[in-house]
Every structure is written in structure tokens, then in C-alpha cells.
Design an enzyme around this catalytic site. Structure first.
Site, PDB file in Angstrom:
ATOM      1  N   LYS A   1       2.160  -3.098   6.652  1.00  0.00           N
ATOM      2  CA  LYS A   1       2.612  -3.239   5.277  1.00  0.00           C
ATOM      3  C   LYS A   1       4.029  -3.169   5.205  1.00  0.00           C
ATOM      4  O   LYS A   1       4.889  -3.871   4.260  1.00  0.00           O
ATOM      5  CB  LYS A   1       1.869  -2.370   4.276  1.00  0.00           C
ATOM      6  CG  LYS A   1       0.488  -2.738   4.083  1.00  0.00           C
ATOM      7  CD  LYS A   1       0.169  -3.974   3.615  1.00  0.00           C
ATOM      8  CE  LYS A   1      -1.161  -4.277   3.326  1.00  0.00           C
ATOM      9  NZ  LYS A   1      -1.640  -5.704   2.870  1.00  0.00           N
TER      10      LYS A   1
ATOM     11  N   SER B   1       0.945  -1.454   0.174  1.00  0.00           N
ATOM     12  CA  SER B   1       0.041  -0.030  -0.112  1.00  0.00           C
ATOM     13  C   SER B   1       0.712   1.105  -0.034  1.00  0.00           C
ATOM     14  O   SER B   1       1.899   1.229   0.342  1.00  0.00           O
ATOM     15  CB  SER B   1      -0.903  -0.100   1.116  1.00  0.00           C
ATOM     16  OG  SER B   1      -1.419   1.243   1.477  1.00  0.00           O
TER      17      SER B   1
ATOM     18  N   TYR C   1      -1.731   0.153  10.434  1.00  0.00           N
ATOM     19  CA  TYR C   1      -2.213  -0.531   9.053  1.00  0.00           C
ATOM     20  C   TYR C   1      -0.656  -0.570   8.204  1.00  0.00           C
ATOM     21  O   TYR C   1      -0.154  -1.249   7.600  1.00  0.00           O
ATOM     22  CB  TYR C   1      -3.212  -0.046   8.433  1.00  0.00           C
ATOM     23  CG  TYR C   1      -3.160  -0.369   7.130  1.00  0.00           C
ATOM     24  CD1 TYR C   1      -3.058   0.596   6.024  1.00  0.00           C
ATOM     25  CD2 TYR C   1      -3.506  -1.502   6.809  1.00  0.00           C
ATOM     26  CE1 TYR C   1      -3.011   0.208   4.719  1.00  0.00           C
ATOM     27  CE2 TYR C   1      -3.730  -1.995   5.173  1.00  0.00           C
ATOM     28  CZ  TYR C   1      -3.200  -1.245   4.244  1.00  0.00           C
ATOM     29  OH  TYR C   1      -3.552  -1.366   3.100  1.00  0.00           O
TER      30      TYR C   1
ATOM     31  N   ASP D   1      -4.395  12.079   7.991  1.00  0.00           N
ATOM     32  CA  ASP D   1      -4.469  12.317   6.571  1.00  0.00           C
ATOM     33  C   ASP D   1      -3.285  13.363   5.932  1.00  0.00           C
ATOM     34  O   ASP D   1      -3.162  14.421   6.451  1.00  0.00           O
ATOM     35  CB  ASP D   1      -5.709  13.110   6.118  1.00  0.00           C
ATOM     36  CG  ASP D   1      -6.784  12.057   5.896  1.00  0.00           C
ATOM     37  OD1 ASP D   1      -6.644  10.939   5.844  1.00  0.00           O
ATOM     38  OD2 ASP D   1      -7.926  12.573   5.972  1.00  0.00           O
TER      39      ASP D   1
HETATM   40  C1  WQD Z   1      -9.249   9.561   0.785  1.00  0.00           C
HETATM   41  C2  WQD Z   1      -9.464  11.014   1.110  1.00  0.00           C
HETATM   42  C3  WQD Z   1      -9.883  11.640   3.259  1.00  0.00           C
HETATM   43  C4  WQD Z   1     -14.069   9.758   3.447  1.00  0.00           C
HETATM   44  C5  WQD Z   1      -6.948   4.530   1.556  1.00  0.00           C
HETATM   45  C6  WQD Z   1      -7.288   3.204   2.584  1.00  0.00           C
HETATM   46  C7  WQD Z   1      -6.086   2.397   2.957  1.00  0.00           C
HETATM   47  C8  WQD Z   1      -5.083   2.269   1.755  1.00  0.00           C
HETATM   48  C9  WQD Z   1      -4.654   3.884   1.354  1.00  0.00           C
HETATM   49  C10 WQD Z   1      -5.232   0.136   0.627  1.00  0.00           C
HETATM   50  C11 WQD Z   1      -8.812  11.361   2.333  1.00  0.00           C
HETATM   51  C12 WQD Z   1     -11.188  12.049   2.429  1.00  0.00           C
HETATM   52  C13 WQD Z   1     -12.935  10.443   3.011  1.00  0.00           C
HETATM   53  C14 WQD Z   1     -15.185  10.898   3.625  1.00  0.00           C
HETATM   54  C15 WQD Z   1     -13.508  12.589   2.953  1.00  0.00           C
HETATM   55  N1  WQD Z   1      -5.298   1.464   0.830  1.00  0.00           N
HETATM   56  N2  WQD Z   1     -12.211  11.517   2.928  1.00  0.00           N
HETATM   57  N3  WQD Z   1     -14.687  12.177   3.484  1.00  0.00           N
HETATM   58  O1  WQD Z   1      -6.962   7.755   3.514  1.00  0.00           O
HETATM   59  O2  WQD Z   1      -5.925   7.878   1.332  1.00  0.00           O
HETATM   60  O3  WQD Z   1      -6.082   5.504   2.423  1.00  0.00           O
HETATM   61  O4  WQD Z   1      -5.764   4.174   0.658  1.00  0.00           O
HETATM   62  O5  WQD Z   1      -4.124  -0.100   1.085  1.00  0.00           O
HETATM   63  O6  WQD Z   1      -6.416   1.364   3.417  1.00  0.00           O
HETATM   64  O7  WQD Z   1      -7.752   3.616   3.746  1.00  0.00           O
HETATM   65  O8  WQD Z   1      -8.101   6.742   1.392  1.00  0.00           O
HETATM   66  O9  WQD Z   1     -10.588   6.852   0.826  1.00  0.00           O
HETATM   67  O10 WQD Z   1     -10.154   6.674   3.212  1.00  0.00           O
HETATM   68  O11 WQD Z   1      -9.698   8.998   2.016  1.00  0.00           O
HETATM   69  O12 WQD Z   1     -13.205  13.803   2.942  1.00  0.00           O
HETATM   70  O13 WQD Z   1     -16.338  10.449   4.246  1.00  0.00           O
HETATM   71  O14 WQD Z   1     -10.806  11.447   1.058  1.00  0.00           O
HETATM   72  O15 WQD Z   1      -9.913  12.432   4.555  1.00  0.00           O
HETATM   73  O16 WQD Z   1      -8.400  13.002   2.586  1.00  0.00           O
HETATM   74  P1  WQD Z   1      -6.866   7.200   2.292  1.00  0.00           P
HETATM   75  P2  WQD Z   1      -9.899   7.375   1.860  1.00  0.00           P
END
Ligand code: WQD
Length: 343
Positions: free
Chosen positions: A155, A126, A151, A300
Site C-alpha cells: 500500500k 490502509s 501488505y 500488532d
Molecule cells: C484487530 C485487533 C488483533 C482476531 C486490519 C486488517 C488489514 C488492514 C488494517 C485493510 C488486533 C485482535 C483479532 C482475533 C484478536 N485493513 N484480534 N483475536 O490487525 O488492525 O488489521 O486493518 O486494509 O488488512 O488486517 O485488524 O481485525 O486483524 O485485528 O484479539 O481472533 O484484534 O490481534 O489487535 P488489524 P484485525
């Protein structure tokens, strides 16, 4: 016909990769603890491909289970290891559960690779491994900083374990670092398991659009980005699945070496903000999204997106599906399957 063992077979990326493997003419054996895997996956994969796969309902954290699968399925040509927990937020609340599950399952698989002489291995990693990004776009040799969650650390540790193991045992490995997989198979028969309160962006958008949430909350609009919201690299899950085939076939064809570990980014190379994703959803589906601006989400990074040129160079692979295709498939999946996944 080569036989491929897929762990985490009934999960999101695993099930989509199995569709691609069967489409390429491989025989597939699955193993899944079914703790988070979906029991409709084998039947739906058969509906999509016309071919089935046998799924062992087993937890790989038990070495006896892992050995049983390898003993029973003698001539495994390669293993693709997806089985792991993957929720960043949950890992912060339950670190030992994440270290235990993700690392012990991998250790048991590595033990079996050695005991049963399987020499080709693909590992699902990841972009979380990179931690807080200092340079963009992220290359595979970008300096890895402290990961922002247990997490991400599972990885990172997994990658180190694999590399140490491959150094002393005959093992060829690609470690694939996914950025943000999203969307689903065009049939809307497979997709990211739908949660009551999704934490990932795309399912959170579709659940709000479907009225399962009152509104979509933008986590922060004061980041140092072009519109203040976070930037990520969203890649269609079928493009990710096809990259696994390309990586595996590269291993099969690489007879010159008998032991190496190489890391490859799987992303589109394009950074897209949360607000831009909302606009893309509305434009693609014609559905107006009710959203509000909220505070930042802990952990984030402001922006992370890939340099994916190595995947193109080494795997002869590049993503081909558009953001619109991704959004539309996610919306179809929400409408088709929310009532199945969310009891
Ligand atoms: C993306 C952006 C949120 C929900 C993911 C997986 C992790 C790994 C890496 C696999 C962030 C924003 C989200 C919401 C929002 N994948 N958001 N409102 O955090 O990059 O991590 O990819 O291995 O397992 O979690 O992805 O989709 O959670 O968030 O504003 O209701 O969308 O804050 O900036 P992330 P995400």
C-alpha cells in the site's frame, strides 16, 4: 449518467461501494479476477438496489485484460481501485504474491488511465501504511515509519507510484487510508467474505459466537492500553463506501486543478479495545461470547486510531453509523451467510 469503473467489484469494500454508487444514480462497471471476489455479488447488488452492474471477470495483472475493459467501456468518468490482496498475516508468508498482485494490477490500471484519458482516480489504501505508530490519533501527515508487513508495504509503494504518476500525467487522485472496516449492509446480503478461520477481529467474534470456533482468542492482554488489549478504529463499511462517493464527487467538482494526489484517513476517530469490542457485541446481540486470553499476535501495534478531521473538512464526510449497528450487521451476516461462504 457518469460511468464509474470499480476494480475488485466483488470484494468486501468494492461491493458495498457499488451499492452506494448505484444509489447515487451512477452507472457502474465492475472488474474482478473472482479469485477472492464472490460470484453472488452482482445478483445481490441488484436485489438491494434494483439496478445491476456488468462485471468483467478479468485479472488486472494482465495488461491485455485491463486494456480490453477500458477499450470496451469507452467513456469511463472515474476509476475506484480496490483490487488487491489484503491479509496481513498471509502477506508475511507470501510476500512476492502480494507485491506481484497488488503492484502489477495498479501499474496496469495507471497505464490505462493515461491511455484512455481517465483523469479521476480513487485508491483504496490502509492505515497499515503508518507502521508502528508514534503519535495518536494518527493524522495524514503523521510520520510514516517502517510498515509491519509486506501488505502494508504494497500500500505504501502503491501510494508513491500514484503520486509520481500523477505528477507527470493529468490525474486527480484521493488516496483513502482505511482504518478497520467492519460490519455489512443492513440487508445482510453483502458482507466481508466469511473465512473458515477468520483473522480479523469482528468476523472472529461472530464465528466464535456462532460456534464455528470453540472460543474467541484475545491476542494479548498485556499491552500498554487502558485494559491491556489492543486498540483499533473500527468503521462501518457503509460509512467507508459513502466516503468514496464523497471523494469522487469532490474530484468531479474540482475543475481548478488537473493534477494532484491527496491522502485522507477513513476512520471514526475513536479507539476501541478488543475487550470493549467483545462487550459491545454481547450487549448489542444479547449473546454471551466464550473467549480466552492468549499471547500477543506478531506485528500488532498496541493502539492505532485516526484523526478524521481532514475527511470532514475536505470531503464534507463523517461516519454516521454506531458501533452497535456495526456489530449487529456483522452478526446478521454471520448467521445468514457463513454456510454460503464456508464450504
Ligand atoms: C484487530 C485487533 C488483533 C482476531 C486490519 C486488517 C488489514 C488492514 C488494517 C485493510 C488486533 C485482535 C483479532 C482475533 C484478536 N485493513 N484480534 N483475536 O490487525 O488492525 O488489521 O486493518 O486494509 O488488512 O488486517 O485488524 O481485525 O486483524 O485485528 O484479539 O481472533 O484484534 O490481534 O489487535 P488489524 P484485525
Amino acid at each position: 449518467m457518469k460511468k464509474i469503473l470499480v476494480t475488485g467489484a466483488c470484494g468486501y469494500i468494492g461491493s458495498h461501494t457499488i451499492v452506494s454508487l448505484l444509489g447515487r444514480g451512477y452507472e457502474v462497471i465492475g472488474v474482478d479476477s473472482m479469485e477472492r471476489g464472490k460470484d453472488y455479488v452482482p445478483e445481490r447488488v441488484k436485489q438491494i438496489t434494483g439496478k445491476g452492474f456488468h462485471n468483467y471477470h478479468a485479472n488486472l495483472c494482465n495488461l491485455k485484460n485491463a486494456r480490453y475493459v477500458f477499450e470496451t467501456e469507452k467513456d469511463i468518468a472515474a476509476v475506484i481501485h480496490f483490487a488487491a490482496y489484503k491479509q496481513v498475516g498471509e502477506s508475511v508468508e507470501k510476500p512476492l504474491r502480494y507485491y506481484g498482485n497488488n503492484l502489477i494490477a495498479l501499474i496496469n490500471v495507471l497505464i490505462c488511465l493515461r491511455e484512455f484519458n481517465v483523469a479521476d482516480f480513487i485508491f483504496s489504501s490502509s492505515s497499515s501504511v503508518y507502521g508502528n505508530i508514534t503519535e495518536l490519533p494518527v493524522k495524514e501527515d503523521t510520520n510514516v515509519t517502517e510498515q509491519t508487513s509486506p501488505y502494508g508495504r504494497t500500500k505504501y509503494f502503491s501510494e508513491k507510484m500514484i503520486s509520481d504518476f500523477a505528477n507527470i500525467h493529468r490525474l486527480k487522485t484521493f488516496i483513502l487510508r482505511y482504518f478497520n472496516p467492519a460490519g455489512c449492509h443492513e440487508s445482510a446480503l453483502l458482507g466481508e467474505p466469511i473465512e473458515e478461520k477468520p483473522s480479523n477481529l469482528v468476523p472472529a467474534i461472530t464465528s466464535a459466537a456462532a460456534g464455528r470456533q470453540e472460543f474467541f482468542l484475545v491476542n494479548g492482554d498485556d499491552y500498554p492500553t487502558r485494559d491491556g488489549s489492543c486498540i483499533r478504529d473500527y468503521i462501518h463499511v457503509m460509512d467507508v463506501a459513502e466516503a468514496h462517493i464523497a471523494a469522487m464527487e469532490n474530484l468531479f467538482n474540482n475543475t481548478a486543478q488537473n493534477s494532484f494526489t491527496d491522502v485522507i484517513n477513513l476512520g471514526t476517530g475513536n479507539g476501541i479495545s478488543v475487550l470493549e469490542m467483545i462487550k459491545a457485541f454481547e450487549k448489542t446481540t444479547g449473546h454471551k461470547l466464550n473467549y480466552r486470553h492468549g499471547p500477543r499476535r506478531a506485528g500488532d501495534p498496541a493502539a492505532i486510531y485516526s484523526d478524521n478531521t481532514k475527511a470532514e473538512k475536505i470531503l464534507k464526510w463523517k461516519p454516521g453509523r454506531s458501533l452497535e449497528t456495526m456489530m449487529l450487521s456483522a452478526w446478521k451476516w454471520e448467521q445468514a451467510n457463513a454456510s454460503v461462504d464456508v464450504k
